[in-house]
Motif scaffolding. Sequence first.
Motif, short mmCIF file in Angstrom:
data_model
loop_
_atom_site.label_atom_id
_atom_site.label_comp_id
_atom_site.label_asym_id
_atom_site.label_seq_id
_atom_site.Cartn_x
_atom_site.Cartn_y
_atom_site.Cartn_z
N TRP A 76 0.82 -1.22 0.00
CA TRP A 76 0.00 0.00 0.00
C TRP A 76 0.86 1.27 0.00
O TRP A 76 0.32 2.37 0.14
CB TRP A 76 -0.92 0.01 1.22
CG TRP A 76 -1.99 -1.03 1.16
CD1 TRP A 76 -1.90 -2.31 1.64
CD2 TRP A 76 -3.30 -0.92 0.60
NE1 TRP A 76 -3.07 -2.99 1.42
CE2 TRP A 76 -3.95 -2.15 0.77
CE3 TRP A 76 -3.98 0.11 -0.04
CZ2 TRP A 76 -5.25 -2.39 0.34
CZ3 TRP A 76 -5.27 -0.13 -0.47
CH2 TRP A 76 -5.89 -1.36 -0.29
N ARG A 96 -1.20 4.81 4.24
CA ARG A 96 -1.40 3.85 3.16
C ARG A 96 -1.99 4.58 1.96
O ARG A 96 -2.91 5.39 2.11
CB ARG A 96 -2.34 2.74 3.61
CG ARG A 96 -1.84 2.01 4.86
CD ARG A 96 -1.36 0.62 4.53
NE ARG A 96 -0.47 0.05 5.54
CZ ARG A 96 -0.86 -0.47 6.70
NH1 ARG A 96 -2.13 -0.47 7.02
NH2 ARG A 96 0.02 -0.99 7.53
N LEU A 128 -4.28 4.31 -0.96
CA LEU A 128 -5.37 3.41 -1.37
C LEU A 128 -5.57 3.39 -2.88
O LEU A 128 -5.72 2.33 -3.48
CB LEU A 128 -6.66 3.82 -0.68
CG LEU A 128 -6.66 3.85 0.85
CD1 LEU A 128 -8.00 4.32 1.38
CD2 LEU A 128 -6.31 2.47 1.41
#
Length: 745
Positions: free
Chosen positions: A433, A492, A494
Motif C-alpha cells: 500500500w 497507506r 489506497l
Amino acid sequence: MPFPLAHDDPHGFGPYRLIARLGSGGMGTVYLARSPGGRTLALKTMHARIATETAFRTRFRLEADAARVIGGRYGAQVVDADPLAETPWMATEYVLGPPLDEAVEQAGPLPEATVRALGAALCGALGQLHHSDVVHRDLKPSNLMVTAHGPKVIDFGIARALGDDRLTHAGAAVGTPAFMSPEQATGAEHAPAGDVFALAGVLVFAATGRGPFGNGQPADLLYRVRYGEPDLTGVPAALVPVLSRCLAKEAAERPTTAELATQLHDGAGEFADHLPDAVLAEIGRRASEVWQVVPQRLPAPPGPPPTVPSAGAPARRLSRRGLLMAGAGSVLGVAGAGAGVWAWLGAGEPAPGPAGPGYTEPKPGPSVAPVKKKQLDSVWQKQYGGPDDDQNPEVPLLAGDQVVLVANAGARGVDAKSGASRWTLSLYADDSWQVASDGTRVYQIARDEHHDANGSLRSVTWFLARVDLDSGKAGKRLAPVSYDRDNGLISRLLAVAGDTAYLAVSHGKIKRYERQLPWSVTAVNLGTGSRKWTDPLPFHSAESDENHFLSAKVTGHLLVTLQQMNDGTVRIAARDTRTGKVLWDKPWKGADRRFVRDPLTADDRHLYLGYGPLRALRLSDGGQAWDTSATRPGKTYGPPVLKGGVLYAVEKGLGLVAFGTGSGKPRWAEKSAEGPRADHVVHPVIGSEYAYTYSHTDKLLRAVGLASHTTEQFYKTSGTRFTAHEKSGMIIASGPDFLAGFPLR
C-alpha cells in the motif's frame, strides 16, 4: 537445481565466493557458494531492503541459532554467519539429497520400511530441538532433505524458543496450513506436541503422496486440521494406529518424540539400506552435479527447451553403491556435451539434468512435457520474486508499457513486452500500500528524515511523489502525507484517479499496535498538494497490526473500499469522492478477509462480487441488483472480471462462465473436460479471442476460446496470479519466485 547469478548479485559474502543461485523468496536468496578451501556451501541471505526492519533481522538471527541447535547430524551444519552485516547471511553445508516432496514425486509413495526409518530419524532431530526448548513450527516435506545418511531438517525461519511470542501476535496462525497442528491453526501456543502432529502429517505424505487433510485453500485446510478426521487411506495398516495417535486434536494425547521413535523403528541397519533405488540414484546425481556448476552471470533470454531422449531398453539392476554413483556418470556426460550446462539457459530456468529413469523436467520454468491439445511456452520469464504469502496475493500494477511488481519492501518496473527490468525502488515497509498506479503513472509514499545539529534523527515526515518510470526515483513532492507533529505515523496509499490520491492516514500518539491508533481516509489534490477532505474511520482499539483495508477502487464519483473489522468480518463502504461522506456501508456476509484482496470489479452501475454466488450490488445505494442463486443455485464463483459488457468468473467444479451484467443470467458456460480443474479463486484474464484460467493442480494456464467455449491452448507456468496488460498484448504471470509473460489474444 542451480540458477545463474543475477547481474547485480554480489561476488561473495565474507570469505565465501558465490557460484550460482539456488532459489529466491520473500525473505531472501540462497546461493551455492565455495569456501577458500573449496568446500561447497549453501549461503542464505536476507534481502537488504528488509534488513533494516528489527523484526526481520531478529528472525534471521533466531533461524541461525535454531540451525546451530540441531547441528550437522539432523540439519545443515552452520559453518559461518553474520546476522549483523548490512545484508545478513548464513553459510551452511550443502545438503546432498532431494527434498522429501521431490523424492516422493520421483519415486512414488515410499515403502513402509522407509517411512519408519524416516520417522524415527526425524524424532531424533525434533527431540534435539525440543531438549533445547526450541520448536520448529513449520515441519513439511519441502523442509526435509533426504540424504544417504538420514533426513536433515532445514528452514528454521519461524522456529522459536518455547514461550517466546515476540515475533507473533496472539491469534495469528503462522506456518503451512496442510501440516499445522490444531493449536497452531488457532494461533495458540505451538509446543513440542505440535511438531509431533506435523511430523505425523509428513509421514502420511511420505507413505501416500498426499497430506492427511488433503489439498485446497488455506481456510479449508485450517478448518479440516481443527475439526476434520485425517485421511489415512493408503497408509500401511501397521502404521495407522501409531500415526492416528500423533494426529489427535488434543496435544496431551500425542506421544513424545522418544515414544514415537520406539514405535516406528528399532534403529537397525544403515539409513541408505531403507531407501528406494530411485531415491538413491537421485542422491548420487545431486552429489556429482554440484561440482559441475561453473559461475555465470549471463542474461537470461528464453532458450529452446531441451529434448528428453527415450529411456531405451531397461538397464540392468545396479548395486546400491552403483545407484549412488549412477548420477555421477550421467552428469559428467552432460558437462562434456560441448556448449556447457549454462549455455542454453532461459530467464531463471534451471540447467538440464540427465535423461533416463527417474528423470524429472527442470523447474520452475516452461514445461517441455507433451500434453493434450496445443501447449506453448512463455514469451519471457524472469527470476523476479513477488509476494510469497498465499493469503495476500498481490498482482502487479499497470503503468503505461510497464508492470510494477511490489513485494518485500521494494518495487520493480518491468517492461511488459520483454520482461526487462527498467528500475528498482526501495520502500520503507514491506507493504504494497506504499505504491499505487492510475494505469499510466506510478505514485509512492516517500519519506524525509529530519536530523538535529548532532546528526541524530529528530523526526520523520512523509509525502506523496510521482515515480520516474525511467529511473525509479521519486520526483518532486506533490503533497504532504504527515507533518512533524504526527511524528511520521503510518499511512497507506489506497488509490489514485485523475488529480486525486486517496489515502488512509493514522494520527495521535505512537502505540504498539496499528489498530490502537485513530485512522482517517483523506483525499489529496496532486496539483496543489492540499487536502480536499478528511473522514475519520470509526475507532475501535485492538492489539493488532492488521491493515484496515483489503481493496480499493475509484469508479465514477465513488471510492469503494473493502475494510476488515477487528472481529475479522468484511464491510463494503462507498464514499463520495467529492466530499468524503460515506454514502453506504454494508457487511459482506461470509467473506473471508484473507481471500478477497483481488482488485474490485465495477462498472458505472454495479459492484460485482464472487466468493459464493456471483452478485451485483447497486453503486447508488449498495442494494443487491441480482445474484446467481436463482439461475445457478448452490454454485460457487471466484472473483469476476468485466470485459466488453460481459462478466466472466470461474465456477467451482465447472470452469469459465459468462454472464450478462444487467440481469446476471448466464450467456455461456465452458464445455472443456479440463474446466473442473480450474481454480475458481484465481480471477480469469480476458482477451479478444481467448479467456485464460489457471489450474494449480496442473500448473497450467489454459486458453479457452471465446467462440468455441473449450480449451484450445495450454501454457505451463509457475505463476499463481495473472494480469492482463492490453497495451503490450501480454498476460503477466506473477508468483513468489518468477515473473513471466504470455501472449494475450
